[in-house]
Scaffold this motif. Structure first.
Motif, PDB file in Angstrom:
ATOM      1  N   UNK A  68       0.874  -1.260  -0.103  1.00  0.00           N
ATOM      2  CA  UNK A  68      -0.186   0.033   0.011  1.00  0.00           C
ATOM      3  C   UNK A  68       0.816   1.191   0.125  1.00  0.00           C
ATOM      4  N   UNK A  69       2.114   1.243   0.902  1.00  0.00           N
ATOM      5  CA  UNK A  69       2.882   2.137   0.922  1.00  0.00           C
ATOM      6  C   UNK A  69       3.464   2.658  -0.343  1.00  0.00           C
TER       7      UNK A  69
ATOM      8  N   UNK B  28       0.586   4.319  -2.539  1.00  0.00           N
ATOM      9  CA  UNK B  28       0.135   5.614  -2.194  1.00  0.00           C
ATOM     10  C   UNK B  28       1.347   6.578  -2.413  1.00  0.00           C
ATOM     11  N   UNK B  29       2.504   6.033  -2.532  1.00  0.00           N
ATOM     12  CA  UNK B  29       3.509   7.264  -2.548  1.00  0.00           C
ATOM     13  C   UNK B  29       4.160   6.886  -3.989  1.00  0.00           C
ATOM     14  N   UNK B  30       3.520   6.311  -5.032  1.00  0.00           N
ATOM     15  CA  UNK B  30       3.956   6.084  -6.237  1.00  0.00           C
ATOM     16  C   UNK B  30       5.326   5.682  -6.764  1.00  0.00           C
TER      17      UNK B  30
END
Lengths: 292, 292
Positions: free
Chosen positions: A158-159, A162-164
């Motif tokens: 997910x990290x 979310x931080x692409x």
């Protein structure tokens, strides 16, 4: 094989190699390597031009009463293992190299206060913080994580989304002892009798999975009762949790569907063990299919 | 000039251009561009092969009673400005594109509960979160930030250092109206009489800086008394803070030394204005030197 303890030195080496368009595979570990780590290294070697292995016991992800101080270490053996697998660089920084001063900003992980997240407050905040730091240092194309730490895999996937980050997170199946116990650096902290009973963790997970299949019981409350009953009968350790959830959603379900994880954590005197089975559940032409 | 609202489309365009080794300069803004932003664009154009301008009013960095809803917008004019300066790509995502679901992890910024950090709880957490997301999307070589938001510059410089990003943060001096008022998108939310008195913010900052020089008064308590007295005499707005601190350390000093910032925030009816002067102070051959 290079061994770096300094971040700038590693970065220079990486820059040189990246300028040749070498793809970088990265295996972050806390050291004391076992066959689970070796599976990560193996896959990384297969899929990349260069492989970086990091060995760093991250204080940020340990709670106050946890085992940071007694986390097992054997850097010499780790170096031998890395050499054997053809690792190109080991990154083995000191705590001071990674945290020369208090971090100006750390991650707060949300909606993860279940399973280990509930039992180890702040643990995944520390994991997210160090992994984002390490990703910033190593800038890999692919990073390899073991599915024994399934919730960690979910947090990191997910990290990255979310931080692409342009990093593929590669999930690697749990490696086990012959008796089924999941390989873990912490297994050395088990007493003899704890070690003797510990294989029942995985045996029970498998038994419950098969029971679901045989009984076609999709009611998660019933499954958890079954799971807890068997575990407490068979194990002297304290049951930290024993739950059925979606994976990687980690959501509670009333009725089992599609991607399922049965996850367990047991507290022994000097080691807390976790394990899980993950499988895909599907009704097909009136028949129940389970794979993985 | 390209205009992207989709993250994947921008990423593809960036990838194509990066494969030609083009250096990327990045100017993150909330739009409603003024000459302050233009100074950022100008410098970015000068120093890079390609320049990306983002326009995104980030809900995460606004408090509940702040001006998110009335933050001024004029995308058509912004596009004209960007074209004039030779920007290569505008990134103008919706809130949904940036936050399709709640973030799995956000930043908690530490030791920044001073100045705007004290007055706007959670503001820099939101700034850090969106900037790290934007850096992940744009992956620039250089990113440009205005010194009017000096604390923001300090937060982002530390973030880049702590997370080892290969991004140069370029500080750009504050651009002012002819009467000295710092350019700000929020200036349009001033009433006529507020706008008339607002230049006294900078005039007072300069006057106090010169008073320090003339009087050789390095006692920060005395300086702050002087500053607050002058500001409250001259301005009808509410003084949010008026302080002397180190920059970029943002540390309180008993006695002025080396890198100094005098920073002020004033709350008007519909706009909160901030401004600062930053200078280097040095005793040399018995004489006081101030530069910057």
């Amino acid at each position: 094989m290079k061994i770096f303890t300094s971040i700038p030195a590693l970065k220079i080496w990486l820059k040189d190699n990246k300028s040749n368009n070498a793809s970088i595979g990265y295996v972050p570990t806390m050291g004391f390597l076992h066959e689970g780590h070796e599976a990560l290294l193996n896959k990384a070697i297969e899929e990349n031009d260069l492989v970086v292995l990091s060995i760093f016991v991250n204080p940020l992800q340990f709670g106050e009463n946890e085992d940071f101080d007694r986390y097992p270490k054997n850097i010499e053996k780790d170096i031998e293992v890395a050499k054997k697998y053809g690792v190109d660089a080991i990154f083995h920084p000191s705590v001071h190299e990674m945290y020369p001063s208090e971090m100006s900003a750390t991650f707060k992980v949300h909606h993860m206060d279940v399973l280990c997240g509930a039992k180890r407050p702040g643990h995944f905040d520390g994991v997210a913080t160090v992994v984002m730091k390490l990703f910033g240092i190593v800038t890999p194309d692919r990073a390899y994580f073991g599915l024994k730490d399934a919730q960690q895999v979910a947090v990191i996937e997910r990290l990255v989304k979310d931080y692409h980050l342009n990093i593929d997170i590669v999930r690697v199946p749990t490696v086990r002892e012959n008796d089924g116990l999941a390989k873990s650096s912490r297994n050395v902290n088990l007493t003899k009798s704890e070690r003797a009973e510990a294989p029942y963790i995985y045996k029970t997970l498998l038994e419950v999975k098969n029971w679901i299949l045989d009984e076609r019981c999709y009611d998660t409350d019933k499954i958890e009762v079954k799971l807890k009953t068997l575990l407490s009968k068979r194990l002297s350790g304290n049951l930290d949790y024993a739950e059925v959830r979606g994976f990687p959603s980690l959501k509670k379900m009333k009725t089992l569907s599609s991607d399922v994880m049965i996850a367990v954590a047991i507290k022994y005197s000097k080691a807390r063990l976790i394990d899980n089975v993950i499988f895909h559940l599907e009704e097909k032409e009136g028949k129940l299919c389970i794979d993985k």
